[in-house]
Design a protein around this motif. Structure first.
Motif, PDB file in Angstrom:
ATOM      1  N   GLU A  59     -11.372   8.081  -3.968  1.00  0.00           N
ATOM      2  CA  GLU A  59     -11.695   6.973  -4.869  1.00  0.00           C
ATOM      3  C   GLU A  59     -11.637   5.641  -4.129  1.00  0.00           C
ATOM      4  N   GLU A 265      -5.687  -2.824  -8.642  1.00  0.00           N
ATOM      5  CA  GLU A 265      -5.763  -2.482 -10.065  1.00  0.00           C
ATOM      6  C   GLU A 265      -6.740  -1.333 -10.302  1.00  0.00           C
ATOM      7  N   GLU A 266      -7.840  -1.324  -9.580  1.00  0.00           N
ATOM      8  CA  GLU A 266      -8.847  -0.277  -9.759  1.00  0.00           C
ATOM      9  C   GLU A 266      -8.278   1.097  -9.444  1.00  0.00           C
ATOM     10  N   GLN A 268      -5.013   1.917  -9.185  1.00  0.00           N
ATOM     11  CA  GLN A 268      -3.891   2.202 -10.074  1.00  0.00           C
ATOM     12  C   GLN A 268      -4.388   2.679 -11.438  1.00  0.00           C
ATOM     13  N   ASP A 269      -5.449   2.063 -11.938  1.00  0.00           N
ATOM     14  CA  ASP A 269      -6.036   2.515 -13.209  1.00  0.00           C
ATOM     15  C   ASP A 269      -6.565   3.943 -13.079  1.00  0.00           C
ATOM     16  N   PHE A 270      -7.144   4.267 -11.925  1.00  0.00           N
ATOM     17  CA  PHE A 270      -7.627   5.628 -11.677  1.00  0.00           C
ATOM     18  C   PHE A 270      -6.486   6.628 -11.775  1.00  0.00           C
ATOM     19  N   VAL A 272      -3.638   6.331 -13.433  1.00  0.00           N
ATOM     20  CA  VAL A 272      -3.168   6.404 -14.819  1.00  0.00           C
ATOM     21  C   VAL A 272      -4.130   7.233 -15.669  1.00  0.00           C
ATOM     22  N   GLU A 273      -5.421   6.993 -15.498  1.00  0.00           N
ATOM     23  CA  GLU A 273      -6.425   7.642 -16.343  1.00  0.00           C
ATOM     24  C   GLU A 273      -6.643   9.105 -15.996  1.00  0.00           C
ATOM     25  N   ASN A 274      -6.413   9.484 -14.740  1.00  0.00           N
ATOM     26  CA  ASN A 274      -6.761  10.833 -14.305  1.00  0.00           C
ATOM     27  C   ASN A 274      -5.584  11.800 -14.242  1.00  0.00           C
ATOM     28  N   TYR A 275      -4.352  11.301 -14.224  1.00  0.00           N
ATOM     29  CA  TYR A 275      -3.223  12.210 -14.038  1.00  0.00           C
ATOM     30  C   TYR A 275      -2.237  12.195 -15.197  1.00  0.00           C
ATOM     31  N   ASP A 276      -2.538  11.465 -16.245  1.00  0.00           N
ATOM     32  CA  ASP A 276      -1.800  11.567 -17.511  1.00  0.00           C
ATOM     33  C   ASP A 276      -0.286  11.523 -17.353  1.00  0.00           C
TER      34      ASP A 276
END
Length: 284
Positions: A59, A265-266, A268-270, A272-276
């Motif tokens: 990513e 941030e990009e 870190q957001d990845f 959070v969104e992908n690994y729950d």
């Protein structure tokens, strides 16, 4: 069954050693440390566990490319070769380990390695095919954990936090050994004999045991550390996964740009969104 797994683990490590040790094509040694603002493109080769570290690096790669940095990702399935290859110069950095593991490796091998910063936390967890809660852990239950000594203190700390054992007073945080267990009311038996990569297979094949699995291997085996585990570390775990480099490369411009992107941030957001919740980003 475990003897078969242990033999398979040994064979796999030998195959990995044959495949992972001979590539000396890293291209960043002269260019990546340049700080003179020129636009010269560089390549950095980074070793990483396949999940989630290599996925996170994938990513980050397009963002680095915009900065003139080509990211070459070398995936690994064990915890030994990435530091061997970093120390030998086959890698420019690696991204798979927490600080206590890195420190233990340095102590054991004498490798001149360090790290330039933390990126995320992977809370470790306990799993079982047949035990569904802490209250249902039977007297004498076997606890299977990895042979990574650097994780033993972490596991014991987790079990103490869940009131399954008590450790001796004065034991340094994260440094406990099995002999430091003072009170064990359920008479748990700890078996620290297995390669980390094969713990998910033990979980799948054996009933009535607790198996403590590192998050990267749990995710790789299709487990959800948040919902499938019996108990796990909190998000405030001190076991931060870091970007490791050779000593003397701490100021390398390209490697520090990689760290900056991984903390962005990009990315870190990845996480959070992908690994729950199984991967918790940190910014420092």
């Amino acid at each position: 069954m475990r003897k078969v797994l242990a033999l398979f683990a040994l064979i796999s490590i030998l195959v990995l050693a044959a495949c992972g040790g001979g590539n000396n094509n890293n291209a960043s040694s002269n260019n990546a440390g340049n700080n003179d603002g020129n636009a010269e493109e560089v390549t950095i080769k980074v070793g990483a566990s396949s999940v989630p570290h290599a996925e996170i690096l994938e990513e980050a790669a397009p963002i680095l490319a915009e900065e003139g940095i080509t990211l070459e990702i070398e995936p690994y399935e064990d915890y030994v070769l990435p530091n061997d290859d970093l120390a030998s110069g086959d890698l420019d950095a690696n991204y798979f380990q927490h600080i206590p593991y890195l420190e233990q490796t340095i102590e054991d091998t004498g490798y001149e390695l360090t790290h330039i910063g933390g990126i995320h936390i992977e809370p470790i967890a306990a799993y079982s095919k047949s035990i569904d809660s802490i209250d249902n852990i039977k007297d004498g239950t076997e606890v299977v954990l990895s042979n990574s000594v650097a994780d033993h203190g972490r596991v014991l700390q987790l079990f103490e936090a869940n009131e399954l054992i008590t450790l001796k007073d004065g034991v340094e945080e994260g440094k406990a050994e099995l002999d430091d267990i003072e009170d064990n009311p359920k008479n748990l038996t700890f078996s620290p004999d297995y390669e980390p990569a094969f713990l998910p297979e033990i979980y799948e094949s054996e009933e009535d045991v607790l198996v403590v699995i590192n998050t990267n291997y749990a995710i790789g085996a299709g487990l959800d550390p948040v919902n499938d585990s019996i108990f796990r570390e909190g998000d405030d775990s001190p076991y931060v996964n870091v970007l490791a480099v050779q000593e003397g490369k701490e100021d390398d411009a390209a490697l520090n740009k990689l760290l900056e992107v991984l903390r962005s941030e990009e990315i870190q957001d990845f996480m959070v969104e992908n690994y729950d919740g199984a991967v918790v980003p940190v910014s420092e």
